[in-house]
Design a protein around this motif. Sequence first.
Motif, PDB file in Angstrom:
ATOM      1  N   ALA A   1     -12.291   1.756 -12.236  1.00  0.00           N
ATOM      2  CA  ALA A   1     -11.032   1.198 -11.859  1.00  0.00           C
ATOM      3  C   ALA A   1     -10.785   1.432 -10.490  1.00  0.00           C
ATOM      4  O   ALA A   1     -11.219   2.553 -10.036  1.00  0.00           O
ATOM      5  CB  ALA A   1      -9.697   1.772 -12.888  1.00  0.00           C
ATOM      6  N   ALA A   2      -9.948   0.471  -9.648  1.00  0.00           N
ATOM      7  CA  ALA A   2      -9.799   0.734  -8.196  1.00  0.00           C
ATOM      8  C   ALA A   2      -8.744   1.711  -8.173  1.00  0.00           C
ATOM      9  O   ALA A   2      -7.957   1.802  -9.156  1.00  0.00           O
ATOM     10  CB  ALA A   2      -9.393  -0.749  -7.664  1.00  0.00           C
ATOM     11  N   ALA A   3      -8.512   2.250  -6.793  1.00  0.00           N
ATOM     12  CA  ALA A   3      -7.536   3.005  -6.524  1.00  0.00           C
ATOM     13  C   ALA A   3      -5.900   2.597  -6.876  1.00  0.00           C
ATOM     14  O   ALA A   3      -5.996   1.150  -6.864  1.00  0.00           O
ATOM     15  CB  ALA A   3      -7.625   3.419  -5.030  1.00  0.00           C
ATOM     16  N   PRO A   4      -5.064   3.174  -7.334  1.00  0.00           N
ATOM     17  CA  PRO A   4      -3.813   2.556  -7.660  1.00  0.00           C
ATOM     18  C   PRO A   4      -3.134   1.635  -6.559  1.00  0.00           C
ATOM     19  O   PRO A   4      -2.484   0.900  -6.689  1.00  0.00           O
ATOM     20  CB  PRO A   4      -2.868   3.746  -7.847  1.00  0.00           C
ATOM     21  CG  PRO A   4      -3.820   4.835  -8.538  1.00  0.00           C
ATOM     22  CD  PRO A   4      -5.014   4.487  -7.751  1.00  0.00           C
ATOM     23  N   GLU A   5      -3.300   2.209  -5.051  1.00  0.00           N
ATOM     24  CA  GLU A   5      -2.877   1.697  -4.122  1.00  0.00           C
ATOM     25  C   GLU A   5      -3.462   0.190  -3.819  1.00  0.00           C
ATOM     26  O   GLU A   5      -2.754  -0.667  -3.611  1.00  0.00           O
ATOM     27  CB  GLU A   5      -3.106   2.578  -2.731  1.00  0.00           C
ATOM     28  CG  GLU A   5      -2.609   3.866  -2.720  1.00  0.00           C
ATOM     29  CD  GLU A   5      -3.249   4.741  -3.634  1.00  0.00           C
ATOM     30  OE1 GLU A   5      -4.413   4.706  -3.920  1.00  0.00           O
ATOM     31  OE2 GLU A   5      -2.706   5.651  -3.829  1.00  0.00           O
ATOM     32  N   SER A   6      -4.672   0.140  -4.221  1.00  0.00           N
ATOM     33  CA  SER A   6      -5.564  -1.225  -3.869  1.00  0.00           C
ATOM     34  C   SER A   6      -4.888  -2.197  -5.078  1.00  0.00           C
ATOM     35  O   SER A   6      -4.664  -3.180  -4.903  1.00  0.00           O
ATOM     36  CB  SER A   6      -6.832  -1.011  -4.219  1.00  0.00           C
ATOM     37  OG  SER A   6      -7.275  -0.166  -3.149  1.00  0.00           O
ATOM     38  N   LEU A   7      -4.704  -1.535  -6.334  1.00  0.00           N
ATOM     39  CA  LEU A   7      -4.010  -2.371  -7.473  1.00  0.00           C
ATOM     40  C   LEU A   7      -2.841  -2.954  -7.434  1.00  0.00           C
ATOM     41  O   LEU A   7      -2.388  -3.953  -7.422  1.00  0.00           O
ATOM     42  CB  LEU A   7      -4.336  -1.727  -8.631  1.00  0.00           C
ATOM     43  CG  LEU A   7      -5.875  -1.422  -9.220  1.00  0.00           C
ATOM     44  CD1 LEU A   7      -5.712  -0.490 -10.387  1.00  0.00           C
ATOM     45  CD2 LEU A   7      -6.299  -2.666  -9.477  1.00  0.00           C
ATOM     46  N   ARG A   8      -2.039  -2.000  -6.456  1.00  0.00           N
ATOM     47  CA  ARG A   8      -0.640  -2.553  -6.095  1.00  0.00           C
ATOM     48  C   ARG A   8      -0.710  -3.699  -5.023  1.00  0.00           C
ATOM     49  O   ARG A   8       0.106  -4.500  -5.151  1.00  0.00           O
ATOM     50  CB  ARG A   8       0.036  -1.234  -5.472  1.00  0.00           C
ATOM     51  CG  ARG A   8       1.667  -1.425  -5.831  1.00  0.00           C
ATOM     52  CD  ARG A   8       2.395  -0.120  -5.202  1.00  0.00           C
ATOM     53  NE  ARG A   8       2.092   0.836  -6.315  1.00  0.00           N
ATOM     54  CZ  ARG A   8       1.614   1.937  -5.987  1.00  0.00           C
ATOM     55  NH1 ARG A   8       1.025   2.477  -5.040  1.00  0.00           N
ATOM     56  NH2 ARG A   8       1.251   2.558  -7.001  1.00  0.00           N
ATOM     57  N   ILE A   9      -1.599  -3.791  -4.205  1.00  0.00           N
ATOM     58  CA  ILE A   9      -1.599  -4.623  -3.268  1.00  0.00           C
ATOM     59  C   ILE A   9      -2.126  -5.897  -3.991  1.00  0.00           C
ATOM     60  O   ILE A   9      -1.560  -7.152  -3.667  1.00  0.00           O
ATOM     61  CB  ILE A   9      -2.558  -4.258  -2.118  1.00  0.00           C
ATOM     62  CG1 ILE A   9      -1.973  -3.309  -0.968  1.00  0.00           C
ATOM     63  CG2 ILE A   9      -3.144  -5.587  -1.135  1.00  0.00           C
ATOM     64  CD1 ILE A   9      -3.031  -2.699  -0.001  1.00  0.00           C
ATOM     65  N   ILE A  10      -3.076  -6.037  -4.731  1.00  0.00           N
ATOM     66  CA  ILE A  10      -3.471  -7.100  -5.590  1.00  0.00           C
ATOM     67  C   ILE A  10      -2.317  -7.620  -6.445  1.00  0.00           C
ATOM     68  O   ILE A  10      -2.103  -8.895  -6.568  1.00  0.00           O
ATOM     69  CB  ILE A  10      -4.683  -6.700  -6.496  1.00  0.00           C
ATOM     70  CG1 ILE A  10      -5.861  -6.386  -5.503  1.00  0.00           C
ATOM     71  CG2 ILE A  10      -4.938  -7.522  -7.282  1.00  0.00           C
ATOM     72  CD1 ILE A  10      -7.152  -5.643  -6.280  1.00  0.00           C
ATOM     73  N   LEU A  11      -1.491  -6.701  -6.950  1.00  0.00           N
ATOM     74  CA  LEU A  11      -0.422  -7.114  -7.864  1.00  0.00           C
ATOM     75  C   LEU A  11       0.646  -8.030  -7.090  1.00  0.00           C
ATOM     76  O   LEU A  11       1.099  -9.198  -7.273  1.00  0.00           O
ATOM     77  CB  LEU A  11       0.253  -5.904  -8.519  1.00  0.00           C
ATOM     78  CG  LEU A  11       1.587  -6.174  -9.228  1.00  0.00           C
ATOM     79  CD1 LEU A  11       1.564  -7.294 -10.329  1.00  0.00           C
ATOM     80  CD2 LEU A  11       2.357  -5.131  -9.637  1.00  0.00           C
TER      81      LEU A  11
END
Length: 100
Positions: free
Chosen positions: A60-70
């Motif tokens: 899984a990617a870093a939570p920060e990256s996933l937040r940007i994608i969201l």
Amino acid sequence: MVLAAWLWGRRLRVLPLPGDAGRRGPFWASVGLFALAFLGLAWSFYPWVVRDRLTLYAAAAAPESLRIILWGTALVLPVIALYTVVAWRIFRGKARRLLG
């Protein structure tokens, strides 16, 4: 899944029905069989992404990256859905059956 395939095959033997009734059945049966097969495959691999080497959690990617994608998805997806609805409404009823 075997029961669904058997029912699907049984239904296909009697199609087409008068008045084109049941025309959507084979499509939805195919969608259901595909979804069941995909879920079965996903279930058999969980939690591995690469068998015995990499888990889903390690990949899984870093939570920060996933937040940007969201946030990007939350902004773009409604625009795409709205555009699709508008296109359907504009072109609804424009196509005609070809007469041979």
